[in-house]
Scaffold this motif. Structure first.
Motif, PDB file in Angstrom:
ATOM      1  N   GLU A 178     -13.140  -2.894   1.372  1.00 39.90           N
ATOM      2  CA  GLU A 178     -12.972  -2.579   2.782  1.00 39.90           C
ATOM      3  C   GLU A 178     -14.294  -2.806   3.509  1.00 39.90           C
ATOM      4  O   GLU A 178     -15.243  -2.040   3.346  1.00 39.90           O
ATOM      5  CB  GLU A 178     -12.530  -1.127   2.946  1.00 39.90           C
ATOM      6  N   ASN A 186      -3.145  -0.538   8.492  1.00 39.60           N
ATOM      7  CA  ASN A 186      -3.237   0.248   7.271  1.00 39.60           C
ATOM      8  C   ASN A 186      -3.201   1.737   7.603  1.00 39.60           C
ATOM      9  O   ASN A 186      -2.870   2.116   8.737  1.00 39.60           O
ATOM     10  CB  ASN A 186      -4.495  -0.144   6.477  1.00 39.60           C
ATOM     11  N   HIS A 187      -3.561   2.561   6.642  1.00 36.32           N
ATOM     12  CA  HIS A 187      -3.418   4.011   6.771  1.00 36.32           C
ATOM     13  C   HIS A 187      -4.380   4.641   7.777  1.00 36.32           C
ATOM     14  O   HIS A 187      -4.259   5.834   8.075  1.00 36.32           O
ATOM     15  CB  HIS A 187      -3.629   4.665   5.407  1.00 36.32           C
ATOM     16  N   PHE A 233      -3.526  -8.521   6.912  1.00 33.49           N
ATOM     17  CA  PHE A 233      -2.582  -7.411   6.991  1.00 33.49           C
ATOM     18  C   PHE A 233      -2.308  -7.158   8.462  1.00 33.49           C
ATOM     19  O   PHE A 233      -2.930  -7.756   9.339  1.00 33.49           O
ATOM     20  CB  PHE A 233      -3.147  -6.158   6.302  1.00 33.49           C
ATOM     21  N   GLU A 252       0.833  -1.204   0.000  1.00 31.65           N
ATOM     22  CA  GLU A 252       0.000   0.000   0.000  1.00 31.65           C
ATOM     23  C   GLU A 252       0.867   1.253   0.000  1.00 31.65           C
ATOM     24  O   GLU A 252       1.752   1.406   0.844  1.00 31.65           O
ATOM     25  CB  GLU A 252      -0.920   0.017   1.224  1.00 31.65           C
ATOM     26  N   TYR A 288       1.594  -2.093   4.519  1.00 29.67           N
ATOM     27  CA  TYR A 288       1.507  -0.638   4.462  1.00 29.67           C
ATOM     28  C   TYR A 288       2.914  -0.065   4.324  1.00 29.67           C
ATOM     29  O   TYR A 288       3.829  -0.479   5.048  1.00 29.67           O
ATOM     30  CB  TYR A 288       0.824  -0.131   5.729  1.00 29.67           C
TER      31      TYR A 288
END
Length: 525
Positions: A257, A319-320, A316, A36, A353
């Motif tokens: 998502e 993430n952001h 994962f 990402e 990420y």
């Protein structure tokens, strides 16, 4: 984007039996890892302090060297916000990042390296500055009026109990925006909106050359009366949208998502998007590493593996929208190493990420989760100008240049594991087989195919353990003698003898396992 924890409001209405698709996995997903990227924070090519597409092109060799098979770009379409999740022109690249031609050049260069390109597609809402919303806001007779939801009075709270109806700045009325006033929700019950969504997708697939999309805020696309999340209309739209994508580009890959547990995620299968992020797996991975307990680590992985092909769900770490992994793990690099080892040796199609591979830190507010990539000690090596957001304080010591020179760095571990996942058949496609151990802080599992097997043993605890024995159910492995080879370097494991019932019995691979140490052992005949 940050989501509420519960999406079960209408799931029962939309739930359908989940069946694993029988179609073959796309070739590129074999052993793949996706990366990402926030373009604004990745690399600045012109010194204006903002990362751009030309900068990303310059760093494609780094991503390729890491071993990533695809990149997911956070929004790159024109937007008034730094993050891009409120799009004001779906057909134009954000000018601070470059031009449409720059984007096409990026795609061509990525494809030359065998890297697929996924872009963030924000369908749920537009920017309040989008011309269509401005027309709808100011003219009640506008053709775009039905593209959004307006009401003389607020029609209740949003799906998380907050305010979702925002007062119009033009007249005495309200409009619906589940996230905030700057992101008015599009009304997908209007056929023209669905048609426009298809047109936008066609543009990015055909004209811009992307390989697919990450779909933002999937559960909130369609509201139906009191149903505000996971509604039947959302599932119907996603089926229609996915069919359109296949008609344009049969191998288009989509990942959605759905910020929720597996129960809330499963109604989005089998015939909507290709894949979804498995937030429950992220929680279980980080919880196991934080607590030092293996209990519950594999439960979600086993459930998804029993339900769906591995390329259709994506584990994962963070993430952001989330506290960065190393920060969430208390700054403990040893914990970050074991988290990476688990993520990259378990099934699914994992996403990483940017900066996670070097141990970048960051906590809320959101801007501090998305700080410039730390390439080298000087200003993080991100820009020759003033960065749009200040680098993290540890950028002088935690950066690519420093870790490149250290064979024991987190970066080297990520590179090794990502390449190993591609090259080793068992790690790329193997079935997950849970194993029991005599220590609650030690996790153990097999990844196996008909021809290859890898044994992973991870001491999640902060203290060394000795004489840990491993056992399995029947038919875990074909009966024979195996010679374990350590794929991470270091001593190989003890010989393993599997009897006629295929069980591992009181197998002690090594005399002792250090604190937060992992073994990845290829079992050779």
């Amino acid at each position: 984007m940050r989501r509420g924890a519960s999406l079960g409001l209408c799931a029962a209405l939309a739930a359908a039996p989940v069946a694993a698709a029988q179609t073959a996995a796309p070739a590129w997903t074999h052993g793949a890892v996706c990366y990402e990227v926030f373009v604004r924070s990745f690399y600045d090519s012109d010194g204006d302090g903002i990362g751009d597409l030309s900068g990303l092109i310059r760093k494609l060799d780094y991503i390729n060297g890491l071993g990533a098979s695809c990149i997911w770009l956070m929004p790159v379409a024109q937007s008034p916000s730094y993050h891009g999740y409120d799009v004001s022109d779906y057909y134009r690249v954000e000018p601070a990042y470059g031009t449409n031609d720059d984007f096409k050049r990026l795609v061509a260069q990525a494809h030359r390296r065998g890297i697929k390109v996924l872009v963030d597609m924000v369908l749920n809402h537009s920017s309040s500055e989008h011309p269509y919303f401005q027309a709808a806001l100011r003219d009640t007779t506008s053709a775009y009026r039905t593209w959004y939801r307006f009401s003389r009075t607020p029609l209740g709270k949003g799906p998380w109990g907050g305010e979702a109806w925002h007062r119009s700045p033009v007249r005495d009325e309200y409009y619906y925006g589940v996230f905030w006033s700057g992101m008015p929700d599009l009304n997908y019950q209007t056929p023209a909106v669905r048609k426009e969504a298809n047109k936008i997708a066609t543009f990015w697939l055909r004209e811009m050359g992307v390989d697919g999309f990450r779909l933002d805020a999937v559960p909130y696309v369609v509201e139906e009366g009191a149903c505000l999340a996971g509604c039947p209309g959302t599932h119907a739209f996603l089926r229609e949208y996915a069919a359109h994508l296949r008609s344009v580009k049969p191998d288009a890959y989509t990942v959605g998502e759905v910020w929720a547990n597996i129960d809330a995620m499963l109604p989005y299968y089998p015939d909507q998007l290709t894949a979804y992020f498995a937030f429950e797996l992220s929680d279980s991975l980080l919880s196991a590493v934080r607590t030092g307990s293996a209990a519950g680590l594999l439960t979600g992985f086993l459930r998804l593996e029993d339900t769906l092909p591995a390329y259709r769900w994506s584990p994962f770490l963070t993430n952001h929208d989330q506290t960065r992994t190393l920060t969430a793990l208390g700054g403990d690099v040893a914990r970050a190493r074991i988290a990476a080892t688990l993520l990259l040796t378990l099934p699914g199609l994992p996403f990483i990420y940017y900066g996670e591979e070097i141990g970048m830190t960051g906590d809320k507010p959101d801007e501090r989760l998305r700080t410039p990539m730390q390439w080298s000690p000087r200003s993080g090596g991100f820009t020759t100008g003033k960065p749009w957001e200040a680098p993290q304080a540890d950028s002088l010591t935690t950066n690519v240049a420093v870790e490149d020179r250290d064979p024991n760095s987190l970066l080297h571990l990520y590179r090794h594991l990502i390449h190993l996942r591609k090259q080793n058949e068992a790690l790329a496609t193997g079935e997950l087989v849970p194993l029991s151990t005599t220590s609650p802080q030690v996790a153990a599992y097999l990844r196996r195919t008909n021809r290859r097997a890898v044994l992973v043993v991870a001491n999640l605890g902060g203290s060394a353990v000795s004489g840990v024995a491993i056992a399995s159910a029947e038919r875990a492995l074909p009966p024979r003698a195996y010679t374990p080879r350590n794929l991470l370097g270091g001593p190989d494991g003890a010989k393993l003898h599997v009897g006629a019932d295929g069980r591992l019995r009181e197998y002690v691979p090594v005399a002792a396992i250090g604190p937060r140490e992992s073994l990845v052992l290829e079992l050779r005949e």
